[in-house]
Design a protein around this motif. Structure first.
Motif, mmCIF file in Angstrom:
data_model
loop_
_atom_site.group_PDB
_atom_site.id
_atom_site.type_symbol
_atom_site.label_atom_id
_atom_site.label_comp_id
_atom_site.label_asym_id
_atom_site.label_seq_id
_atom_site.Cartn_x
_atom_site.Cartn_y
_atom_site.Cartn_z
ATOM 1 N N LYS A 3 0.818 -1.216 0.000
ATOM 2 C CA LYS A 3 0.000 0.000 0.000
ATOM 3 C C LYS A 3 0.854 1.268 0.000
ATOM 4 N N GLU A 4 1.855 1.313 0.873
ATOM 5 C CA GLU A 4 2.663 2.527 1.001
ATOM 6 C C GLU A 4 3.440 2.816 -0.282
ATOM 7 N N GLN A 5 3.988 1.770 -0.904
ATOM 8 C CA GLN A 5 4.708 1.955 -2.155
ATOM 9 C C GLN A 5 3.750 2.409 -3.259
ATOM 10 N N GLN A 6 2.522 1.898 -3.228
ATOM 11 C CA GLN A 6 1.506 2.307 -4.193
ATOM 12 C C GLN A 6 1.170 3.795 -4.040
ATOM 13 N N ILE A 136 19.890 2.624 20.339
ATOM 14 C CA ILE A 136 18.447 2.376 20.286
ATOM 15 C C ILE A 136 18.143 1.240 19.322
ATOM 16 N N SER A 137 18.781 1.258 18.153
ATOM 17 C CA SER A 137 18.528 0.192 17.172
ATOM 18 C C SER A 137 18.948 -1.163 17.716
ATOM 19 N N LYS A 138 20.067 -1.194 18.451
ATOM 20 C CA LYS A 138 20.543 -2.471 19.006
ATOM 21 C C LYS A 138 19.647 -2.947 20.151
ATOM 22 N N PHE A 139 19.090 -2.016 20.921
ATOM 23 C CA PHE A 139 18.131 -2.406 21.963
ATOM 24 C C PHE A 139 16.927 -3.119 21.330
ATOM 25 N N TYR A 140 16.387 -2.549 20.269
ATOM 26 C CA TYR A 140 15.234 -3.169 19.601
ATOM 27 C C TYR A 140 15.606 -4.519 18.994
ATOM 28 N N GLU A 141 16.781 -4.579 18.374
ATOM 29 C CA GLU A 141 17.211 -5.853 17.779
ATOM 30 C C GLU A 141 17.371 -6.925 18.847
ATOM 31 N N ALA A 142 17.932 -6.543 20.002
ATOM 32 C CA ALA A 142 18.104 -7.505 21.097
ATOM 33 C C ALA A 142 16.751 -7.983 21.624
ATOM 34 N N ALA A 143 15.720 -7.155 21.415
ATOM 35 C CA ALA A 143 14.372 -7.529 21.843
ATOM 36 C C ALA A 143 13.615 -8.299 20.760
ATOM 37 N N GLY A 144 14.276 -8.549 19.620
ATOM 38 C CA GLY A 144 13.659 -9.357 18.575
ATOM 39 C C GLY A 144 12.878 -8.578 17.528
ATOM 40 N N ARG A 145 12.974 -7.230 17.545
ATOM 41 C CA ARG A 145 12.258 -6.433 16.551
ATOM 42 C C ARG A 145 13.115 -6.279 15.292
ATOM 43 N N LYS A 146 12.456 -6.209 14.128
ATOM 44 C CA LYS A 146 13.165 -5.885 12.891
ATOM 45 C C LYS A 146 13.325 -4.375 12.823
ATOM 46 N N VAL A 147 14.571 -3.915 12.623
ATOM 47 C CA VAL A 147 14.887 -2.487 12.687
ATOM 48 C C VAL A 147 15.341 -1.991 11.321
ATOM 49 N N HIS A 148 14.850 -0.806 10.942
ATOM 50 C CA HIS A 148 15.317 -0.117 9.740
ATOM 51 C C HIS A 148 16.060 1.131 10.210
ATOM 52 N N LEU A 149 17.373 1.113 10.054
ATOM 53 C CA LEU A 149 18.239 2.157 10.595
ATOM 54 C C LEU A 149 18.712 3.049 9.461
ATOM 55 N N GLY A 150 18.548 4.378 9.612
ATOM 56 C CA GLY A 150 18.986 5.247 8.524
ATOM 57 C C GLY A 150 18.854 6.716 8.848
ATOM 58 N N GLY A 151 18.773 7.522 7.793
ATOM 59 C CA GLY A 151 18.752 8.978 7.946
ATOM 60 C C GLY A 151 20.151 9.530 7.859
ATOM 61 N N ASN A 152 20.484 10.451 8.749
ATOM 62 C CA ASN A 152 21.796 11.087 8.750
ATOM 63 C C ASN A 152 22.914 10.104 9.099
ATOM 64 N N ILE A 153 22.558 8.941 9.584
ATOM 65 C CA ILE A 153 23.549 7.932 9.964
ATOM 66 C C ILE A 153 24.149 7.261 8.731
ATOM 67 N N GLY A 154 23.575 7.522 7.547
ATOM 68 C CA GLY A 154 24.260 7.055 6.347
ATOM 69 C C GLY A 154 23.423 6.310 5.331
ATOM 70 N N ALA A 155 22.384 5.619 5.755
ATOM 71 C CA ALA A 155 21.594 4.828 4.814
ATOM 72 C C ALA A 155 20.315 5.566 4.444
ATOM 73 N N ALA A 156 19.988 5.589 3.144
ATOM 74 C CA ALA A 156 18.731 6.180 2.692
ATOM 75 C C ALA A 156 17.569 5.285 3.122
ATOM 76 N N LEU A 157 16.513 5.904 3.609
ATOM 77 C CA LEU A 157 15.381 5.148 4.161
ATOM 78 C C LEU A 157 14.308 4.839 3.131
ATOM 79 N N LEU A 158 14.029 5.773 2.232
ATOM 80 C CA LEU A 158 12.906 5.586 1.314
ATOM 81 C C LEU A 158 13.049 4.330 0.452
ATOM 82 N N PRO A 159 14.270 4.006 -0.030
ATOM 83 C CA PRO A 159 14.391 2.756 -0.787
ATOM 84 C C PRO A 159 14.077 1.504 0.042
ATOM 85 N N MET A 160 14.106 1.627 1.382
ATOM 86 C CA MET A 160 13.761 0.488 2.247
ATOM 87 C C MET A 160 12.260 0.250 2.322
#
Length: 465
Positions: A3-6, A136-160
């Motif tokens: 839906k979101e990509q549409q 924060i991303s590692k806390f979520y990963e350690a809790a079993g959540r799938k994390v999308h990490l990006g923004g100013n940290i280096g990875a573009a988010l929209l292609p994800m």
């Protein structure tokens, strides 16, 4: 297509879309937008298509229109959508004229916020963003959540976006350049601190502060805000908060947030309950500023992840590249790469991480920020100062004009290149000494970014015989 990509496809199909610059994220998006049916124009200071190197072939293959050279901003006229890059100043007249004419001016991060189906955690501040975001991303990963990490940290988010599910979490580092035009805020927002920075790009300090405030202004309850208690500007942001606001502080106890207790325990106080969750002695990160980053990250995810996940990451995480990163021990001298030190406050935090005087390599591109606050810290923590770049003379002036300089015994030298700086530092060092690159300046006089600067420093140090 989900839906979101549409929805994104419906936004751009058949539209005239201009991209400002062909950075890493825009290269990915240009191809995607052409595939979604957009008519793309690339606006760039480069003078010809051949100046894009290997990307020139892609430009020709996709049939992209070009607006290049001195008048590249003429390409803004008549566009339906303009995607700006964070480095392009938002208040430039051609861009504001396009907005006035009805053009949608947005960015890769803003579009991600518009269409992301999952919870977003956002982190901004002058210092500590990347380490806090990573924790924060590692806390979520350690809790079993799938994390999308990006923004100013280096990875573009929209292609994800095609891979983002509603039950995931996006953890986003946000710079003032990204925030300045944003009209959506994350569900959980962290502001580490706000100190003078990027005043070469922002009109004044107030514009910089207002850009940071955008991480809070558009939140919709229920939401959460984590603010640094020890910074006057972040403390003043409480009236902007619309949800559950909590503090983080290393220097005070609080009944509302994360703090370092007098007995060396990191604690979280919320709803009348104080929970000790990690001993300072068990933390692998070097430096008291990293205690603050841990407190900020824990306060952000409290109640969202099990305490055990925070404890596991907090006691094992050793840091992010270019942040007081050990490089090598040679002839009894330890070398550290702190290239992230792009402002005086970052460098001060790095210097305070050592219990002995160090040899400091500093200086670089001039962001028009004051160096007087750095002077007493250099005198207190540095025995040899090697300066380079445009800010070298400014740092030297601030240090030499400090009343304690004459009695300090501090020696100051100047280098033309990083190689020269390392050689001067090595010549001044004795066994047991520490040499640290922490420039208190941006890198753009000699390097495209602080990462390239840090890696050159590491390469030079590792090649020393």
């Amino acid at each position: 297509m989900q839906k979101e990509q549409q929805q994104l496809a419906e936004l751009v199909k058949g539209k005239k879309v201009a991209f400002i610059g062909a950075g890493v994220s825009h290269k990915t998006l240009i191809e995607e937008f052409v595939g979604l049916g957009a008519h793309v124009t690339l606006c760039d200071k480069k003078n010809s298509v051949d100046d894009f190197g290997s990307y020139a072939e892609t430009i020709r293959r996709l049939g992209i229109d070009l607006s290049l050279g001195e008048h590249y901003m003429d390409g803004f006229q008549g566009q339906d959508i303009i995607l700006r890059t964070p480095g392009f100043e938002y208040y430039q007249k051609p861009l504001q004229d396009a907005i006035a004419a009805g053009t949608l001016v947005t960015s890769e991060v803003e579009l991600f916020f518009d269409y992301c189906p999952c919870e977003i955690v956002g982190v901004t501040g002058s210092d500590g963003k990347t380490t806090t975001t990573t924790l924060i991303s590692k806390f979520y990963e350690a809790a079993g959540r799938k994390v999308h990490l990006g923004g100013n940290i280096g990875a573009a988010l929209l292609p994800m976006l095609p891979d983002v599910a509603p039950e995931d979490v996006a953890v986003v580092e946000l710079s003032s350049f990204q925030l300045i035009s944003m009209r959506k805020s994350p569900k959980i927002a962290v502001v580490t601190n706000v100190t003078p920075n990027h005043l070469d790009h922002h009109k004044d300090m107030q514009e910089y502060i207002d850009a940071k405030r955008n991480i809070l202004l558009h939140q919709v309850p229920p939401c959460r805000e984590v603010l640094g208690y020890e910074n006057d500007i972040t403390r003043s942001m409480v009236p902007d908060c619309k949800g559950k606001q909590v503090w983080f502080t290393r220097l005070h106890d609080t009944d509302n947030g994360a703090f370092l207790r007098g007995d060396g325990m990191l604690c979280m106080a919320e709803d009348g309950v104080v929970t000790p969750f990690l001993a300072q002695k068990d933390i692998k990160l070097r430096g008291l500023h990293n205690i603050e980053n841990l407190l900020a990250a824990a306060a952000a995810v409290w109640g969202e992840v099990p305490v055990e996940a925070i404890q596991k990451v907090g006691s094992t995480f050793t840091g992010v590249e270019h942040r007081i990163e050990p490089v090598r021990v040679l002839d009894g001298v330890t070398y550290y790469n702190d290239s992230i030190g792009t402002s005086p406050t970052r460098t001060i935090a790095g210097l305070r991480s050592f219990d002995q005087k160090v040899i400091l390599i500093a200086g670089g591109y001039d962001k028009h920020i004051p160096y007087e606050p750095l002077a007493p810290e250099v005198i207190a923590h540095v025995k040899n100062l090697v300066l380079m770049g445009a800010t070298g003379p400014r740092i030297e002036k601030a240090v030499c004009e400090h009343p304690d300089f004459a009695a300090s015994g501090l020696t100051i030298q100047h280098a033309d290149t990083m190689q020269h700086a390392v050689e001067l530092a090595r010549a001044a060092a004795q066994p047991g000494d520490i040499i640290i690159l922490s420039p208190a300046s941006a890198s753009f006089d000699l390097y495209p970014n602080f990462e390239v600067r840090g890696r050159e420093f590491k390469k030079i140090v590792n090649e020393l015989k």
